[in-house]
Design a protein around this motif. Structure first.
Motif, PDB file in Angstrom:
ATOM      1  N   LEU A 112       6.410  -0.103   1.549  1.00  0.00           N
ATOM      2  CA  LEU A 112       5.447   0.919   1.951  1.00  0.00           C
ATOM      3  C   LEU A 112       4.727   1.513   0.744  1.00  0.00           C
ATOM      4  O   LEU A 112       3.506   1.681   0.760  1.00  0.00           O
ATOM      5  CB  LEU A 112       6.171   2.035   2.706  1.00  0.00           C
ATOM      6  CG  LEU A 112       6.179   1.989   4.235  1.00  0.00           C
ATOM      7  CD1 LEU A 112       7.045   3.108   4.779  1.00  0.00           C
ATOM      8  CD2 LEU A 112       4.774   2.087   4.801  1.00  0.00           C
ATOM      9  N   LEU A 113       5.496   1.842  -0.298  1.00  0.00           N
ATOM     10  CA  LEU A 113       4.895   2.415  -1.508  1.00  0.00           C
ATOM     11  C   LEU A 113       3.832   1.491  -2.087  1.00  0.00           C
ATOM     12  O   LEU A 113       2.745   1.933  -2.469  1.00  0.00           O
ATOM     13  CB  LEU A 113       5.979   2.675  -2.568  1.00  0.00           C
ATOM     14  CG  LEU A 113       6.761   3.976  -2.505  1.00  0.00           C
ATOM     15  CD1 LEU A 113       7.602   4.125  -3.760  1.00  0.00           C
ATOM     16  CD2 LEU A 113       5.848   5.185  -2.352  1.00  0.00           C
ATOM     17  N   ALA A 114       4.163   0.209  -2.155  1.00  0.00           N
ATOM     18  CA  ALA A 114       3.217  -0.756  -2.724  1.00  0.00           C
ATOM     19  C   ALA A 114       1.935  -0.809  -1.902  1.00  0.00           C
ATOM     20  O   ALA A 114       0.821  -0.834  -2.453  1.00  0.00           O
ATOM     21  CB  ALA A 114       3.864  -2.134  -2.793  1.00  0.00           C
ATOM     22  N   GLN A 115       2.066  -0.810  -0.563  1.00  0.00           N
ATOM     23  CA  GLN A 115       0.883  -0.874   0.304  1.00  0.00           C
ATOM     24  C   GLN A 115       0.048   0.400   0.186  1.00  0.00           C
ATOM     25  O   GLN A 115      -1.184   0.351   0.084  1.00  0.00           O
ATOM     26  CB  GLN A 115       1.311  -1.081   1.764  1.00  0.00           C
ATOM     27  CG  GLN A 115       2.019  -2.396   2.042  1.00  0.00           C
ATOM     28  CD  GLN A 115       1.132  -3.600   1.773  1.00  0.00           C
ATOM     29  OE1 GLN A 115      -0.043  -3.603   2.084  1.00  0.00           O
ATOM     30  NE2 GLN A 115       1.708  -4.634   1.181  1.00  0.00           N
ATOM     31  N   MET A 116       0.716   1.562   0.190  1.00  0.00           N
ATOM     32  CA  MET A 116      -0.013   2.831   0.119  1.00  0.00           C
ATOM     33  C   MET A 116      -0.711   2.991  -1.230  1.00  0.00           C
ATOM     34  O   MET A 116      -1.860   3.433  -1.311  1.00  0.00           O
ATOM     35  CB  MET A 116       0.945   3.999   0.357  1.00  0.00           C
ATOM     36  CG  MET A 116       1.638   3.985   1.703  1.00  0.00           C
ATOM     37  SD  MET A 116       0.510   4.208   3.079  1.00  0.00           S
ATOM     38  CE  MET A 116       0.381   5.974   3.114  1.00  0.00           C
ATOM     39  N   ILE A 171       3.198   8.745   2.129  1.00  0.00           N
ATOM     40  CA  ILE A 171       1.953   9.332   1.611  1.00  0.00           C
ATOM     41  C   ILE A 171       2.191   9.956   0.244  1.00  0.00           C
ATOM     42  O   ILE A 171       1.460   9.704  -0.726  1.00  0.00           O
ATOM     43  CB  ILE A 171       1.408  10.384   2.603  1.00  0.00           C
ATOM     44  CG1 ILE A 171       0.890   9.691   3.877  1.00  0.00           C
ATOM     45  CG2 ILE A 171       0.278  11.192   1.961  1.00  0.00           C
ATOM     46  CD1 ILE A 171       0.562  10.645   5.003  1.00  0.00           C
ATOM     47  N   LEU A 172       3.250  10.782   0.133  1.00  0.00           N
ATOM     48  CA  LEU A 172       3.556  11.435  -1.145  1.00  0.00           C
ATOM     49  C   LEU A 172       3.911  10.402  -2.220  1.00  0.00           C
ATOM     50  O   LEU A 172       3.474  10.516  -3.364  1.00  0.00           O
ATOM     51  CB  LEU A 172       4.715  12.418  -0.954  1.00  0.00           C
ATOM     52  CG  LEU A 172       4.417  13.651  -0.086  1.00  0.00           C
ATOM     53  CD1 LEU A 172       5.676  14.457   0.151  1.00  0.00           C
ATOM     54  CD2 LEU A 172       3.328  14.510  -0.735  1.00  0.00           C
ATOM     55  N   GLY A 173       4.709   9.383  -1.835  1.00  0.00           N
ATOM     56  CA  GLY A 173       5.084   8.338  -2.789  1.00  0.00           C
ATOM     57  C   GLY A 173       3.880   7.538  -3.244  1.00  0.00           C
ATOM     58  O   GLY A 173       3.737   7.219  -4.429  1.00  0.00           O
ATOM     59  N   GLY A 174       2.993   7.199  -2.296  1.00  0.00           N
ATOM     60  CA  GLY A 174       1.786   6.444  -2.628  1.00  0.00           C
ATOM     61  C   GLY A 174       0.886   7.203  -3.583  1.00  0.00           C
ATOM     62  O   GLY A 174       0.321   6.637  -4.522  1.00  0.00           O
ATOM     63  N   VAL A 178       1.706  -1.378   7.062  1.00  0.00           N
ATOM     64  CA  VAL A 178       2.475  -0.134   6.955  1.00  0.00           C
ATOM     65  C   VAL A 178       2.956   0.328   8.321  1.00  0.00           C
ATOM     66  O   VAL A 178       4.035   0.931   8.438  1.00  0.00           O
ATOM     67  CB  VAL A 178       1.690   0.996   6.237  1.00  0.00           C
ATOM     68  CG1 VAL A 178       1.402   0.632   4.804  1.00  0.00           C
ATOM     69  CG2 VAL A 178       0.425   1.370   6.966  1.00  0.00           C
ATOM     70  N   ALA A 179       2.197   0.051   9.384  1.00  0.00           N
ATOM     71  CA  ALA A 179       2.654   0.402  10.734  1.00  0.00           C
ATOM     72  C   ALA A 179       3.908  -0.394  11.090  1.00  0.00           C
ATOM     73  O   ALA A 179       4.878   0.154  11.637  1.00  0.00           O
ATOM     74  CB  ALA A 179       1.545   0.145  11.750  1.00  0.00           C
ATOM     75  N   GLY A 180       3.909  -1.693  10.770  1.00  0.00           N
ATOM     76  CA  GLY A 180       5.087  -2.527  11.033  1.00  0.00           C
ATOM     77  C   GLY A 180       6.298  -2.071  10.237  1.00  0.00           C
ATOM     78  O   GLY A 180       7.425  -2.024  10.753  1.00  0.00           O
ATOM     79  N   VAL A 230       2.340  -1.489  -9.500  1.00  0.00           N
ATOM     80  CA  VAL A 230       3.121  -1.508  -8.258  1.00  0.00           C
ATOM     81  C   VAL A 230       3.674  -2.900  -7.950  1.00  0.00           C
ATOM     82  O   VAL A 230       4.333  -3.092  -6.939  1.00  0.00           O
ATOM     83  CB  VAL A 230       2.280  -1.007  -7.061  1.00  0.00           C
ATOM     84  CG1 VAL A 230       1.911   0.444  -7.234  1.00  0.00           C
ATOM     85  CG2 VAL A 230       1.034  -1.871  -6.865  1.00  0.00           C
ATOM     86  N   ALA A 231       3.416  -3.860  -8.837  1.00  0.00           N
ATOM     87  CA  ALA A 231       3.944  -5.206  -8.592  1.00  0.00           C
ATOM     88  C   ALA A 231       5.467  -5.179  -8.508  1.00  0.00           C
ATOM     89  O   ALA A 231       6.070  -5.924  -7.725  1.00  0.00           O
ATOM     90  CB  ALA A 231       3.504  -6.152  -9.706  1.00  0.00           C
ATOM     91  N   PHE A 232       6.087  -4.295  -9.313  1.00  0.00           N
ATOM     92  CA  PHE A 232       7.552  -4.252  -9.298  1.00  0.00           C
ATOM     93  C   PHE A 232       8.089  -3.772  -7.954  1.00  0.00           C
ATOM     94  O   PHE A 232       9.206  -4.100  -7.572  1.00  0.00           O
ATOM     95  CB  PHE A 232       8.070  -3.360 -10.426  1.00  0.00           C
ATOM     96  CG  PHE A 232       8.080  -1.894 -10.121  1.00  0.00           C
ATOM     97  CD1 PHE A 232       9.260  -1.272  -9.742  1.00  0.00           C
ATOM     98  CD2 PHE A 232       6.923  -1.140 -10.226  1.00  0.00           C
ATOM     99  CE1 PHE A 232       9.277   0.088  -9.467  1.00  0.00           C
ATOM    100  CE2 PHE A 232       6.939   0.215  -9.949  1.00  0.00           C
ATOM    101  CZ  PHE A 232       8.115   0.832  -9.570  1.00  0.00           C
ATOM    102  N   LEU A 233       7.284  -2.980  -7.192  1.00  0.00           N
ATOM    103  CA  LEU A 233       7.739  -2.507  -5.886  1.00  0.00           C
ATOM    104  C   LEU A 233       7.845  -3.662  -4.896  1.00  0.00           C
ATOM    105  O   LEU A 233       8.808  -3.776  -4.136  1.00  0.00           O
ATOM    106  CB  LEU A 233       6.778  -1.441  -5.351  1.00  0.00           C
ATOM    107  CG  LEU A 233       6.748  -0.121  -6.114  1.00  0.00           C
ATOM    108  CD1 LEU A 233       5.603   0.750  -5.633  1.00  0.00           C
ATOM    109  CD2 LEU A 233       8.069   0.602  -5.977  1.00  0.00           C
ATOM    110  N   VAL A 234       6.833  -4.544  -4.914  1.00  0.00           N
ATOM    111  CA  VAL A 234       6.868  -5.713  -4.032  1.00  0.00           C
ATOM    112  C   VAL A 234       7.996  -6.647  -4.452  1.00  0.00           C
ATOM    113  O   VAL A 234       8.763  -7.148  -3.621  1.00  0.00           O
ATOM    114  CB  VAL A 234       5.511  -6.455  -4.063  1.00  0.00           C
ATOM    115  CG1 VAL A 234       5.570  -7.714  -3.217  1.00  0.00           C
ATOM    116  CG2 VAL A 234       4.404  -5.542  -3.558  1.00  0.00           C
TER     117      VAL A 234
END
Length: 539
Positions: free
Chosen positions: A147-151, A405-408, A359-361, A416-420
């Motif tokens: 989620l963080l990576a997408q946001m 939202i706050l994390g993004g 993000v919805a999924g 953010v590559a490391f998040l994925v």
């Protein structure tokens, strides 16, 4: 495309934010109407979590493609191919081959055994409370990192796609994406989310397909001519090296093997992908949905090959690398080069639709895991009503949405590559070993499951934290000045995945507890035959 030409296109894009936003709002409006219509039949937990198991194999396959093809798949891979050539395409190959693991080992058996979440499978024949807690922990961890990576990706794209380059404007867009995503999940549940993913998949594949045909048409439908143009582009300092392996990963092939392991094995352990298998009425539909997903995802990744080299040929790697958004700008810049502001606006809207659908999924998966696995199964010991469980899932959706939202906003402008990578590494290290042991090893125990999941999660997180992705390198999250990197690889998969399997085995062979042989036999029969699995819900 020269720097001056790029600036003209960028100015053109910024002069047309109204067009870009209008296309995006049209997508949101249409999908919201569909979500509201779909929500009319949301009466039970099965409706909210699994869409009433009312989707066909083809519909679910398209939705899986919509769930799987994130903004990173579209924007990231096209950019990686445009700049690094062959090595960038290895991402496409890894993501696609990963589906064979899901198809051959996981899809049908998971659908036959589980009810709503991954923990249903893992706890079926083991102690419920510790296994569900561990499974919910890994599910929430994978979902949150993804989620963080997408946001954060949504914020990063804004500067290029809508001409909003200040931090406040990007934060506002992240908040808007989060609010719309929360509305999708709260109103439509899995049924509404699935229709959003289906629409987004069709738009994304159609848009990428149209651009692919356009690029090939410009070169007389001769792909070798596209490659020649990319090799001979004045901005290409690497020459013919972009057609051979080694440009990106040649210096550290072990790092590439580690990344490949995480990508190939992580997909079959991603909770939001696994949850899609529960939305179909039969095991045959589960198999059929994965076959549809493989075809659609495979075709899309072939498109990325043409689009990546096409962007290198028509735009140029230097222009892409120095544009707002860096590598992620390759696909939008190619769209601007091909079709001007209108095509750029459409691709912009598709990119945002991609983020919204994914993000919805992720959100519905995380909220279902908390409500079903922690609230009902652990805290209420299975005594909560379906109505109470769905209410808790909706409240969890609000909490997760706010945290995303706050994390993004917090990781804006960061690497953010490391998040994925972390999401895939955790899925492969913590979830996949436990899933395979649960399905195929009769002597697997509760201790083995907990050790595998918690150990896989902790090892992946700790190794990433101690890697050059976080500190000690030019592209590190904390910058080169702070350096506590003692793990040399950028992806922990080559260590954490075998460790997850080892801990599962070690915990099982050292456990004195005898697990139920009757439940083990029942699980095997259900997994192989589908007998006793949740029946389809008729409306």
């Amino acid at each position: 495309m020269s720097a001056a030409s790029w600036h003209a296109q960028a100015t053109s894009a910024e002069q047309n934010p109204v067009l870009n936003i209008a296309i995006f709002l049209a997508f949101v409006a249409v999908t919201m109407v569909i979500v509201i219509r779909a929500s009319r039949n949301n009466k039970s937990a099965a409706d909210f979590y699994a869409g009433g198991r009312s989707f066909s194999g083809r519909q679910n396959g398209i939705a899986i493609a919509g769930d799987y093809l994130s903004a990173a798949s579209f924007l990231g891979i096209v950019g990686a191919i445009a700049i690094n050539g062959y090595d960038g395409f290895l991402y496409s190959i890894g993501f696609l081959v990963a589906w064979l693991v899901a198809l051959l080992l996981v899809a049908e058996l998971m659908r036959n055994t589980a009810k709503f979440t991954m923990a249903d499978v893992l706890s079926f024949r083991l102690q419920q409370r510790p296994v569900r807690m561990a499974a919910a922990l890994t599910t929430l961890a994978v979902s949150f990192f993804y989620l963080l990576a997408q946001m954060a990706g949504a914020g990063g794209l804004v500067s290029l796609l809508l001409g909003v380059d200040d931090a406040l404007g990007q934060s506002l867009v992240i908040a808007i994406v989060g609010v719309v995503m929360i509305c999708y999940v709260l109103i439509g549940g899995m049924k509404g989310t699935t229709w959003v993913q289906i629409i987004k998949a069709v738009l994304l594949i159609a848009g990428a397909g149209a651009m692919t045909i356009w690029v090939l048409a410009l070169k007389g439908f001769d792909f070798s001519a596209v490659l020649d143009a990319a090799v001979n582009h004045p901005e290409n300092a690497n020459g013919a090296a972009i057609l051979a392996p080694g440009l990106q990963y040649g210096a550290n092939p072990i790092d590439f093997v580690s990344l490949a392991l995480a990508l190939v094995l992580g997909t079959a352990g991603l909770p939001h992908v696994l949850m899609r298998f529960y939305t179909v009425p039969t095991a045959r539909d589960a198999r059929k949905s994965v076959v549809w997903a493989i075809w659609l995802i495979g075709i899309f990744y072939l498109f990325t090959l043409v689009l990546g080299y096409g962007a290198g040929a028509l735009v140029g790697p230097e222009t892409i690398a120095t544009a707002p958004g860096g590598q992620n700008s390759a696909a939008p810049l190619l769209a601007a080069e091909l079709g001007g502001p209108l095509l750029l606006g459409f691709i912009s809207a598709v990119a945002f639709a991609t983020i919204l659908a994914v993000v919805a999924g992720l959100t519905i998966t995380a909220s279902a895991s908390f409500a079903h696995d922690i609230y009902n199964s652990v805290l209420k010991k299975g005594r909560a009503s379906a109505k109470q469980e769905v209410k808790v899932a909706r409240i969890t959706t609000l909490v997760i949405g706010a945290a995303a939202i706050l994390g993004g906003i917090g990781v804006q402008g960061q690497n953010v590559a490391f998040l994925v990578a972390l999401a895939f590494a955790v899925a492969a290290s913590a979830n996949l070993p436990t899933i395979l042991y649960s399905l195929f090893w009769s002597k697997f125990t509760t201790r083995g499951a907990v050790w595998s999941m918690v150990g896989g999660l902790l090892s992946a997180v700790v190794l990433i934290a101690l890697s050059p992705v976080v500190s000690g390198s030019e592209k590190a999250m904390l910058g080169p000045d702070i350096d506590f990197a003692i793990f040399p690889l950028q992806n922990p998969g080559i260590v954490s995945i075998p460790l997850g399997f080892l801990l599962g085995w070690l915990g099982s062979v050292t456990s004195s507890r005898q697990e139920s042989k009757r439940l083990a036999a029942e699980m095997e029969v259900r997994a192989l035959t589908g007998y006793g699995a949740e029946p389809p819900v008729q409306h």
